[in-house]
Structure formats: C-alpha cells, structure tokens
Design a protein around this motif. Sequence first.
Motif, PDB file in Angstrom:
ATOM      1  N   VAL A 205     -10.828 -10.705  -9.649  1.00 30.06           N
ATOM      2  CA  VAL A 205     -10.471  -9.471  -8.959  1.00 30.06           C
ATOM      3  C   VAL A 205      -9.400  -8.710  -9.726  1.00 30.06           C
ATOM      4  O   VAL A 205      -9.495  -7.490  -9.927  1.00 30.06           O
ATOM      5  N   GLN A 206      -8.351  -9.419 -10.139  1.00 28.73           N
ATOM      6  CA  GLN A 206      -7.262  -8.764 -10.854  1.00 28.73           C
ATOM      7  C   GLN A 206      -7.725  -8.180 -12.185  1.00 28.73           C
ATOM      8  O   GLN A 206      -7.256  -7.116 -12.605  1.00 28.73           O
ATOM      9  N   ASP A 207      -8.651  -8.865 -12.860  1.00 33.33           N
ATOM     10  CA  ASP A 207      -9.174  -8.347 -14.134  1.00 33.33           C
ATOM     11  C   ASP A 207      -9.933  -7.047 -13.911  1.00 33.33           C
ATOM     12  O   ASP A 207      -9.804  -6.091 -14.687  1.00 33.33           O
ATOM     13  N   ILE A 216      -4.814   2.950  -8.605  1.00 33.68           N
ATOM     14  CA  ILE A 216      -4.395   2.148  -7.450  1.00 33.68           C
ATOM     15  C   ILE A 216      -2.918   2.356  -7.157  1.00 33.68           C
ATOM     16  O   ILE A 216      -2.504   2.476  -6.006  1.00 33.68           O
ATOM     17  N   GLU A 217      -2.121   2.414  -8.212  1.00 36.40           N
ATOM     18  CA  GLU A 217      -0.681   2.594  -8.029  1.00 36.40           C
ATOM     19  C   GLU A 217      -0.384   3.945  -7.380  1.00 36.40           C
ATOM     20  O   GLU A 217       0.453   4.040  -6.474  1.00 36.40           O
ATOM     21  N   ASN A 218      -1.072   5.016  -7.840  1.00 35.06           N
ATOM     22  CA  ASN A 218      -0.847   6.342  -7.263  1.00 35.06           C
ATOM     23  C   ASN A 218      -1.246   6.382  -5.785  1.00 35.06           C
ATOM     24  O   ASN A 218      -0.539   6.963  -4.953  1.00 35.06           O
ATOM     25  N   VAL A 219      -2.393   5.792  -5.478  1.00 36.84           N
ATOM     26  CA  VAL A 219      -2.853   5.788  -4.080  1.00 36.84           C
ATOM     27  C   VAL A 219      -1.911   4.956  -3.220  1.00 36.84           C
ATOM     28  O   VAL A 219      -1.540   5.351  -2.106  1.00 36.84           O
ATOM     29  N   TYR A 220      -1.504   3.800  -3.730  1.00 38.19           N
ATOM     30  CA  TYR A 220      -0.599   2.930  -2.987  1.00 38.19           C
ATOM     31  C   TYR A 220       0.721   3.638  -2.677  1.00 38.19           C
ATOM     32  O   TYR A 220       1.196   3.626  -1.532  1.00 38.19           O
ATOM     33  N   PRO A 255      -0.625  -7.447  -0.168  1.00 39.87           N
ATOM     34  CA  PRO A 255      -0.772  -8.432  -1.248  1.00 39.87           C
ATOM     35  C   PRO A 255      -1.432  -9.735  -0.820  1.00 39.87           C
ATOM     36  O   PRO A 255      -2.052 -10.413  -1.632  1.00 39.87           O
ATOM     37  N   THR A 256      -1.313 -10.124   0.447  1.00 39.98           N
ATOM     38  CA  THR A 256      -1.864 -11.402   0.890  1.00 39.98           C
ATOM     39  C   THR A 256      -3.325 -11.313   1.318  1.00 39.98           C
ATOM     40  O   THR A 256      -3.941 -12.332   1.622  1.00 39.98           O
ATOM     41  N   ASN A 259      -8.965  -8.338  -0.043  1.00 40.30           N
ATOM     42  CA  ASN A 259      -9.868  -7.206   0.145  1.00 40.30           C
ATOM     43  C   ASN A 259      -9.145  -5.960   0.628  1.00 40.30           C
ATOM     44  O   ASN A 259      -9.762  -4.937   0.899  1.00 40.30           O
ATOM     45  N   ALA A 260      -7.820  -6.027   0.762  1.00 37.79           N
ATOM     46  CA  ALA A 260      -7.053  -4.914   1.315  1.00 37.79           C
ATOM     47  C   ALA A 260      -7.006  -3.723   0.357  1.00 37.79           C
ATOM     48  O   ALA A 260      -6.920  -2.578   0.795  1.00 37.79           O
ATOM     49  N   THR A 261      -7.057  -3.977  -0.954  1.00 37.82           N
ATOM     50  CA  THR A 261      -7.047  -2.885  -1.931  1.00 37.82           C
ATOM     51  C   THR A 261      -8.277  -2.004  -1.750  1.00 37.82           C
ATOM     52  O   THR A 261      -8.202  -0.776  -1.773  1.00 37.82           O
ATOM     53  N   TYR A 262      -9.421  -2.644  -1.548  1.00 39.13           N
ATOM     54  CA  TYR A 262     -10.659  -1.905  -1.326  1.00 39.13           C
ATOM     55  C   TYR A 262     -10.561  -1.067  -0.059  1.00 39.13           C
ATOM     56  O   TYR A 262     -10.944   0.110  -0.050  1.00 39.13           O
TER      57      TYR A 262
END
Length: 293
Positions: A205-207, A216-220, A255-256, A259-262
């Motif tokens: 996933v991280q790759d 992702i950083e901008n959206v976060y 972070p825990t 699937n939360a990033t999606y």
Amino acid sequence: MEQKRFYVFTANGATTQYHRDLKGCLSHKITDNKQKQLDVNEGRVESEVAIANFEYNHAKYQKISCNTPRNDCISTFELEKKKLKTMLGSVNRVSLTTDFWKSEQKIGFMCLTCHFVDSNWKLQKRIINFCDVPPPHSGVVNSDAIFKSLLDWGLENKVCTITLDNANNNGAAVRILKDVIKRKLMLGGKIFHVHCCAHIINLLVQDGLSEIETVIENVYESVKYLIASEARLIKFGEIAKQLQLPSKKLILDCPTHWNATYAMLVAALEFREVFPRYKDRDAGYNWLPSNED
C-alpha cells in the motif's frame, strides 16, 4: 381481592384512622410505588411491592433468580460454540485476524477472528475469542492469548496465515506463534506456513501511495485545515450548496486504518470544484490541489 372497608366521617374532619389503614394497604403501595428501585445489576427485582404488582397483573408471572438468565446465556453460548467447533472440524486451513485495544477503563482487550472456506466454498468469518488481556501487551503476552484460543478451538494445526497491525509487539507475537506451532506440528509431520500478512500489505500500500504522495498530503492538510474550524466548514458547505453538490462530509485520513486514505480521497473528489472557490475566500488556506492532482 382485599375486602372493602368503610370509614366514619367525623364532624371535626379527623382522618387519622384513614391514614393509618392507608399505610398498610397493599393496593395503595402498588399504585404509589411503581418506580421503586430495581436492582438491574443483579438482574432481580428488589422491591417487594413491584413483585406483588407483577403477580397481581400477570397470572403466569414466575419469580426467577439472577442465576437463571445467566445460566441461559451460558447454555446458549456453549451450544453455539459446539456447532461452530463441528463446522471447523471439517476445515483444513484457517486464517486469523486480531486486534488489540484499550477501553475507557484502560482495560486491554483482544478480538480474534477466524476466516475459512466452508464445505460449500463460501467464505466465512467467526469471532472465536473476545477477552481481556492483562498488560504489558508484549509479543509473549499477545502470542500466549492467541495460542490459548487456538488450543481451545482445536485450530493449532490448521493455521495458514495471521494478520495483525504492523506493530513491533505484534511482529514478535507472530514470530513466537510461528515457532510454537511449527514445533507442535513437527510431531505430527504436518506443517503449514504461518506468517503475518499485515507488514506485506502495508509495504504494498505504501509503495503505491508514494506515487501520489504530494496529492495525498495536499488533500490531507486541506481537510485537516477545514475541519479544525466550524466557521470554515460552514463557508465550505455554503459553496458546495451553491454548486448543488450532495451533502457529504469530508473525511480525514487515519493512520491506524489502512483504507482511510482511500475514503478521504473519494470524499474530497466529490468537492473538487469547491476547494478552488474556497481558496478565493480564505487567504490562509495554502494546500489547494492542482487541476492535475
């Protein structure tokens, strides 16, 4: 039924006799004490008046002790456990997932779930243990808790994979379990591959996410900035309403939850037209994703 009583009305209006009989009247007590304290924790009614009320209004009412519902629950549990053991007896391999967390009372709990394919080739999952685990939650303690459950269910020689959070103590727990199970299975000449899938999944996933790390950083940071202020959320919502967008909420990555990033990106994508318009109204907002993003 209580017998009717007649009282003499005196000229001076004295009611002593009436009040004296009223104190001993059961019907009056039932009516006047419907909210008497019930001992919920012990599962039984402490108020004799309430019991009398039940008996009076329900002909089939039978008083039971607090042990009766407890024994009924235990009997039901044991019956269902026996059924599940029979089902698992016909399964060759199982996969396990588990999670550890603390309650508000700072009590550590473990939930162990068993995944398997039944005789009809349908994927099944069952919780086989939910118990408190005393601290410290080291690899040894966690592995002992898991292996104890495997022995209880007769699954120690059927484990195929174990999936846990990517934490050091869980990694140690898997290594210990792997050694213990292998030593046990060597005696029977039957060894399955036991490994932790969580670390492998996390690496994959991280790759993949590294390819869109900036997006992702901008959206976060955008979502984090907006939800930090109710005034900002109101302004953001007004713009979304003007564009007649569905009334959905922004979701912040966790972070825990892998699937939360999606979930965060999907929610943000619904408001892709809102972010630039919000930027025009808030000079302090500095994480606007580009059109390419």
